[in-house]
Design an enzyme around this catalytic site. Structure first.
Site, mmCIF file in Angstrom:
data_model
loop_
_atom_site.group_PDB
_atom_site.id
_atom_site.type_symbol
_atom_site.label_atom_id
_atom_site.label_comp_id
_atom_site.label_asym_id
_atom_site.label_seq_id
_atom_site.Cartn_x
_atom_site.Cartn_y
_atom_site.Cartn_z
ATOM 1 N N VAL A 179 -9.518 -3.806 0.924
ATOM 2 C CA VAL A 179 -9.836 -5.024 0.362
ATOM 3 C C VAL A 179 -9.747 -6.054 1.496
ATOM 4 O O VAL A 179 -8.906 -5.803 2.516
ATOM 5 C CB VAL A 179 -9.036 -5.655 -0.945
ATOM 6 C CG1 VAL A 179 -9.568 -4.857 -2.105
ATOM 7 C CG2 VAL A 179 -7.747 -5.554 -0.640
ATOM 8 N N ASP A 212 0.830 -1.060 0.023
ATOM 9 C CA ASP A 212 0.078 0.093 0.072
ATOM 10 C C ASP A 212 0.954 1.400 0.099
ATOM 11 O O ASP A 212 1.383 1.471 -1.181
ATOM 12 C CB ASP A 212 -1.116 -0.099 1.336
ATOM 13 C CG ASP A 212 -2.130 1.108 1.468
ATOM 14 O OD1 ASP A 212 -2.245 1.690 0.236
ATOM 15 O OD2 ASP A 212 -2.468 1.045 2.613
HETATM 16 P P1 5GP Z 1 1.896 -0.618 3.721
HETATM 17 O O1 5GP Z 1 3.008 -0.473 4.622
HETATM 18 O O2 5GP Z 1 2.389 -0.867 2.250
HETATM 19 O O3 5GP Z 1 1.148 0.854 3.859
HETATM 20 O O4 5GP Z 1 0.869 -1.692 4.245
HETATM 21 C C1 5GP Z 1 1.080 -2.855 4.101
HETATM 22 C C2 5GP Z 1 0.204 -3.751 5.065
HETATM 23 O O5 5GP Z 1 -1.061 -2.951 5.242
HETATM 24 C C3 5GP Z 1 -0.463 -4.932 4.391
HETATM 25 O O6 5GP Z 1 0.633 -6.299 4.628
HETATM 26 C C4 5GP Z 1 -1.709 -5.189 5.108
HETATM 27 O O7 5GP Z 1 -1.648 -6.029 6.079
HETATM 28 C C5 5GP Z 1 -2.151 -3.768 5.302
HETATM 29 N N1 5GP Z 1 -3.025 -3.049 4.121
HETATM 30 C C6 5GP Z 1 -2.715 -2.420 3.198
HETATM 31 N N2 5GP Z 1 -4.000 -2.054 2.333
HETATM 32 C C7 5GP Z 1 -4.944 -3.003 2.875
HETATM 33 C C8 5GP Z 1 -5.928 -3.247 2.325
HETATM 34 O O8 5GP Z 1 -6.585 -2.903 1.339
HETATM 35 N N3 5GP Z 1 -6.592 -4.260 3.047
HETATM 36 C C9 5GP Z 1 -6.379 -5.126 3.967
HETATM 37 N N4 5GP Z 1 -7.000 -5.769 4.633
HETATM 38 N N5 5GP Z 1 -5.116 -4.553 4.600
HETATM 39 C C10 5GP Z 1 -4.328 -3.853 3.907
#
Ligand code: 5GP
Length: 183
Positions: A157, A107
């Site tokens: 999601v 994300d």
């Molecule tokens: P980042 O550090 O890249 O923002 O986030 C990574 C983590 O955020 C993922 O491993 C997941 O646990 C959570 N995450 C990010 N986007 C989503 C989403 O759309 N749905 C869910 N359930 N978890 C998300």
């Protein structure tokens, strides 16, 4: 989604069906098997979201490999806190191994950016990322994944391992959560 599986009432729509997951994960497994043939591959699964993906992906990999787990936390509910905490570390040494980090979704990129910096210091032979889902619009820091299952739009999601407050991980598809369910 198969015809017999009913849509969960909290799901707005299915984004990726069971069949689409199966087909794409098979392709990814074949690609990884070709790329890592003859190398000491370790799949590093990031708990908890990637467990369903890992278990299906590893069955599509037909070269010798080992698995290990890490648990990181940066999310509370639907938003990243930006502060990454390591809750569980690898059991085996990473030195000299070809590490492939298996993640559910990228994300902002903050979690993986932290993780990659951390793993690099352990002197692996190589270090790459395999993610099932990617939300490129949301990136705050650059993270390059070698394998991406599905690029998806900026929507929250759940399903196929992904949760909202620990729920919905067991859904066999990836779906968009209804606003009314995200309370
Ligand atoms: P980042 O550090 O890249 O923002 O986030 C990574 C983590 O955020 C993922 O491993 C997941 O646990 C959570 N995450 C990010 N986007 C989503 C989403 O759309 N749905 C869910 N359930 N978890 C998300």
């Amino acid at each position: 989604m198969t015809e017999s599986a009913a849509l969960h009432p909290d799901i707005l729509r299915v984004l990726i069906t069971q069949d689409e997951l199966r087909v794409r994960i098979r392709e990814m497994g074949r690609q990884i098997s070709r790329d890592y043939a003859g190398r000491p591959l370790t799949l590093v699964s990031i708990l908890k979201g990637s467990v369903l993906f890992l278990s299906d992906l590893m069955r599509e990999i037909d070269i010798d490999c080992t698995i290990d787990f890490m648990c990181l936390s940066s999310y509370e509910g639907k938003a990243s806190t930006g502060v990454v905490r390591m809750l569980l570390d690898l059991r085996e040494s990473a030195e000299g191994r070809d590490l492939l980090v298996v993640e559910d979704i990228i994300d902002t990129g903050l979690t993986l950016s932290y993780l990659m910096q951390n793993l690099k210091t352990r002197k692996p032979a190589s270090l790459e990322i395999c993610t099932l889902l990617d939300k490129p619009e949301c990136r705050k820091v650059k993270v390059a994944a070698k394998y991406v299952g599905f690029p998806i739009p900026n929507e929250f999601v759940v399903g196929y391992g992904l949760d909202y407050k620990e729920q919905y991980r067991n859904l066999p598809y990836v779906g968009v959560l209804k606003e009314s369910a995200a309370k």
